[in-house]
Design an enzyme around this catalytic site. Structure first.
Site, PDB file in Angstrom:
ATOM      1  N   TYR A 149     -14.549   6.791 -13.206  1.00 37.38           N
ATOM      2  CA  TYR A 149     -14.465   5.548 -12.414  1.00 37.38           C
ATOM      3  C   TYR A 149     -15.229   4.428 -13.126  1.00 37.38           C
ATOM      4  O   TYR A 149     -14.731   3.302 -13.235  1.00 37.38           O
ATOM      5  CB  TYR A 149     -15.037   5.825 -11.023  1.00 37.38           C
ATOM      6  CG  TYR A 149     -14.974   4.660 -10.058  1.00 37.38           C
ATOM      7  CD1 TYR A 149     -13.765   4.247  -9.500  1.00 37.38           C
ATOM      8  CD2 TYR A 149     -16.133   3.993  -9.677  1.00 37.38           C
ATOM      9  CE1 TYR A 149     -13.718   3.195  -8.596  1.00 37.38           C
ATOM     10  CE2 TYR A 149     -16.101   2.940  -8.768  1.00 37.38           C
ATOM     11  CZ  TYR A 149     -14.886   2.546  -8.231  1.00 37.38           C
ATOM     12  OH  TYR A 149     -14.851   1.501  -7.331  1.00 37.38           O
ATOM     13  N   ASP A 153       4.071   2.807  -4.257  1.00 38.22           N
ATOM     14  CA  ASP A 153       3.053   3.382  -5.130  1.00 38.22           C
ATOM     15  C   ASP A 153       2.926   2.457  -6.346  1.00 38.22           C
ATOM     16  O   ASP A 153       3.831   2.390  -7.175  1.00 38.22           O
ATOM     17  CB  ASP A 153       3.510   4.785  -5.564  1.00 38.22           C
ATOM     18  CG  ASP A 153       2.524   5.446  -6.514  1.00 38.22           C
ATOM     19  OD1 ASP A 153       1.553   4.780  -6.944  1.00 38.22           O
ATOM     20  OD2 ASP A 153       2.736   6.640  -6.832  1.00 38.22           O
ATOM     21  N   ASP A 162       0.861  -1.188   0.000  1.00 35.65           N
ATOM     22  CA  ASP A 162       0.000   0.000   0.000  1.00 35.65           C
ATOM     23  C   ASP A 162       0.893   1.233   0.000  1.00 35.65           C
ATOM     24  O   ASP A 162       2.062   1.160   0.365  1.00 35.65           O
ATOM     25  CB  ASP A 162      -0.915   0.010   1.234  1.00 35.65           C
ATOM     26  CG  ASP A 162      -2.206   0.788   0.994  1.00 35.65           C
ATOM     27  OD1 ASP A 162      -3.271   0.154   0.883  1.00 35.65           O
ATOM     28  OD2 ASP A 162      -2.143   2.040   0.909  1.00 35.65           O
ATOM     29  N   LYS A 164     -13.495   0.988 -14.400  1.00 29.47           N
ATOM     30  CA  LYS A 164     -13.911  -0.327 -13.903  1.00 29.47           C
ATOM     31  C   LYS A 164     -14.472  -1.203 -15.029  1.00 29.47           C
ATOM     32  O   LYS A 164     -14.379  -2.436 -14.962  1.00 29.47           O
ATOM     33  CB  LYS A 164     -14.913  -0.166 -12.752  1.00 29.47           C
ATOM     34  CG  LYS A 164     -14.298   0.437 -11.485  1.00 29.47           C
ATOM     35  CD  LYS A 164     -13.056  -0.318 -11.007  1.00 29.47           C
ATOM     36  CE  LYS A 164     -12.680   0.009  -9.573  1.00 29.47           C
ATOM     37  NZ  LYS A 164     -11.440  -0.650  -9.137  1.00 29.47           N
TER      38      LYS A 164
HETATM   39  N1  LIG Z   1     -16.093   0.137  -1.205  1.00 32.14           N
HETATM   40  C1  LIG Z   1     -16.916   0.001  -2.226  1.00 32.14           C
HETATM   41  O1  LIG Z   1     -18.120   0.262  -2.120  1.00 32.14           O
HETATM   42  C2  LIG Z   1     -16.386  -0.502  -3.550  1.00 32.14           C
HETATM   43  C3  LIG Z   1     -17.328  -0.838  -4.528  1.00 32.14           C
HETATM   44  C4  LIG Z   1     -16.868  -1.292  -5.761  1.00 32.14           C
HETATM   45  C5  LIG Z   1     -15.499  -1.429  -5.991  1.00 32.14           C
HETATM   46  N2  LIG Z   1     -14.616  -1.089  -5.017  1.00 32.14           N
HETATM   47  C6  LIG Z   1     -13.189  -1.241  -5.332  1.00 32.14           C
HETATM   48  O2  LIG Z   1     -12.575  -2.059  -4.355  1.00 32.14           O
HETATM   49  C7  LIG Z   1     -11.232  -1.631  -4.139  1.00 32.14           C
HETATM   50  C8  LIG Z   1     -10.996  -1.285  -2.685  1.00 32.14           C
HETATM   51  O3  LIG Z   1     -11.965  -0.331  -2.275  1.00 32.14           O
HETATM   52  P1  LIG Z   1     -12.029   0.231  -0.790  1.00 32.14           P
HETATM   53  O4  LIG Z   1     -13.388   0.806  -0.609  1.00 32.14           O
HETATM   54  O5  LIG Z   1     -11.523  -0.782   0.160  1.00 32.14           O
HETATM   55  O6  LIG Z   1     -10.995   1.450  -0.933  1.00 32.14           O
HETATM   56  P2  LIG Z   1      -9.982   2.101   0.110  1.00 32.14           P
HETATM   57  O7  LIG Z   1      -9.744   3.488  -0.369  1.00 32.14           O
HETATM   58  O8  LIG Z   1     -10.475   1.913   1.510  1.00 32.14           O
HETATM   59  O9  LIG Z   1      -8.680   1.212  -0.102  1.00 32.14           O
HETATM   60  C9  LIG Z   1      -7.839   1.392  -1.196  1.00 32.14           C
HETATM   61  C10 LIG Z   1      -6.418   1.256  -0.715  1.00 32.14           C
HETATM   62  O10 LIG Z   1      -5.541   1.516  -1.813  1.00 32.14           O
HETATM   63  C11 LIG Z   1      -4.451   2.293  -1.343  1.00 32.14           C
HETATM   64  N3  LIG Z   1      -3.833   3.055  -2.424  1.00 32.14           N
HETATM   65  C12 LIG Z   1      -4.319   4.166  -3.030  1.00 32.14           C
HETATM   66  N4  LIG Z   1      -3.457   4.599  -3.966  1.00 32.14           N
HETATM   67  C13 LIG Z   1      -2.418   3.723  -3.970  1.00 32.14           C
HETATM   68  C14 LIG Z   1      -1.214   3.642  -4.735  1.00 32.14           C
HETATM   69  N5  LIG Z   1      -0.938   4.539  -5.691  1.00 32.14           N
HETATM   70  N6  LIG Z   1      -0.356   2.623  -4.477  1.00 32.14           N
HETATM   71  C15 LIG Z   1      -0.624   1.714  -3.491  1.00 32.14           C
HETATM   72  N7  LIG Z   1      -1.751   1.754  -2.743  1.00 32.14           N
HETATM   73  C16 LIG Z   1      -2.640   2.743  -2.986  1.00 32.14           C
HETATM   74  C17 LIG Z   1      -5.066   3.194  -0.289  1.00 32.14           C
HETATM   75  O11 LIG Z   1      -4.087   3.745   0.584  1.00 32.14           O
HETATM   76  C18 LIG Z   1      -6.050   2.258   0.394  1.00 32.14           C
HETATM   77  O12 LIG Z   1      -5.458   1.583   1.478  1.00 32.14           O
HETATM   78  C19 LIG Z   1     -11.003  -0.454  -5.099  1.00 32.14           C
HETATM   79  O13 LIG Z   1     -10.475  -0.933  -6.322  1.00 32.14           O
HETATM   80  C20 LIG Z   1     -12.419   0.066  -5.295  1.00 32.14           C
HETATM   81  O14 LIG Z   1     -12.547   0.793  -6.498  1.00 32.14           O
HETATM   82  C21 LIG Z   1     -15.024  -0.628  -3.804  1.00 32.14           C
END
Ligand SMILES: NC(=O)c1ccc[n+]([C@@H]2O[C@H](COP(=O)([O-])OP(=O)(O)OC[C@H]3O[C@@H](n4cnc5c(N)ncnc54)[C@H](O)[C@@H]3O)[C@@H](O)[C@H]2O)c1
Length: 250
Positions: free
Chosen positions: A157, A60, A34, A161
């Site tokens: 987004y 990153d 992360d 996706k």
């Molecule tokens: N939560 C939802 O409702 C939902 C719904 C559909 C899809 N998603 C997808 O599921 C995944 C996780 O979602 P979430 O809600 O847990 O998000 P979140 O923001 O809580 O977690 C994402 C993580 O990615 C890390 N991150 C961001 N940029 C980064 C980088 N450049 N390099 C390394 N790490 C990086 C962040 O620090 C964070 O810990 C994402 O792909 C999101 O699009 C989430």
């Protein structure tokens, strides 16, 4: 998962953390990645406290050099990689009539470029070993999300996706003959620290996420972790190139 080596991106929070906990519980040895060092250390602490083998790397994953270094480190430490989970994603461009180019590009980079870079490294290794599982993170937004579209707009987004689905399918076709399976999960609304407050703010309104979801609840990260576990396991031995909706019937 016993004896399997898995690399999970985005493991510092939300769904990524739940995936790491679930794979750990099932016996996987993990490399967690992360950009958020503090959150990542907390996930690492949680796994270590439970006795699960883990190595945390702050990086990153949207940039080529750190991703190459990350995979080199992971392979040097474990000699192989069985599973890659590309969880990193998110971002917003706002309503299309006022969307900024830099926000559009950021969302594509965060979701797509990260998935491309990590998949490329994993694929080179897995192809050679003729074994591996890659699970990407798409979203219900790949077909447009009513609440997001209505209240804040987020076509960047949705586009990213939807692209994850196409990417998953393309890479699955390329890697099928090498016994490397590539699938995606498409979550519906999932309660995380990031999304929870926003969902509650709009729930009472016309396109609230609960009323737009047939199962009438917001999902939890563990719902997604179970689907990822399945696709990363030998239980999914005849599934590749699929995007599995985990979206409460949406
Ligand atoms: N939560 C939802 O409702 C939902 C719904 C559909 C899809 N998603 C997808 O599921 C995944 C996780 O979602 P979430 O809600 O847990 O998000 P979140 O923001 O809580 O977690 C994402 C993580 O990615 C890390 N991150 C961001 N940029 C980064 C980088 N450049 N390099 C390394 N790490 C990086 C962040 O620090 C964070 O810990 C994402 O792909 C999101 O699009 C989430």
């Amino acid at each position: 998962m016993a004896g399997k080596v898995a690399l999970v991106t985005g493991a510092a929070a939300g769904i990524g953390r739940a995936i790491a906990l679930r794979l750990g519980e099932e016996g996987a040895t993990q490399i967690l990645v992360d950009i958020d060092d503090k959150g990542l250390r907390e996930t690492e602490r949680m796994l270590k406290a439970a006795g699960y083998p883990v190595m945390a790397i702050t990086a990153d994953v949207t940039e080529e050099a750190p991703v190459k270094a990350l995979f080199a480190k992971a392979l040097a430490a474990h000699g192989r990689l069985d599973i890659l989970v590309n969880d990193v994603g998110g971002g917003s461009c706002g309503h299309i009539w006022e969307a900024k180019v830099e926000d559009w590009d950021f969302v594509q980079k965060l979701n797509l470029r990260s998935t491309f870079l990590c998949t490329r490294e994993a694929a080179a290794h897995m192809r050679e070993r003729r074994a591996g599982r890659i699970v990407n993170m798409s979203s219900g937004a790949r077909e447009g999300t009513p609440w997001t579209a209505y209240y804040i707009g987020n076509s960047a987004y949705s586009a990213a996706k939807a692209a994850i689905h196409g990417f998953t399918r393309g890479v699955a076709l390329e890697l099928a003959e090498y016994n490397v399976f590539v699938n995606a999960v498409a979550p519906g609304p999932i309660e995380t620290e990031r999304t929870g407050p926003g969902f509650r703010k709009i729930e009472a309104l016309e396109y609230g996420p609960v009323r737009a979801t047939p199962l009438r609840r917001i999902g939890v990260p563990e719902d997604i972790a179970s689907a990822v576990l399945f696709l990363a396991s030998d239980e999914a031995n005849y599934i590749t190139g699929t995007t599995l909706a985990v979206a409460g019937g949406r």
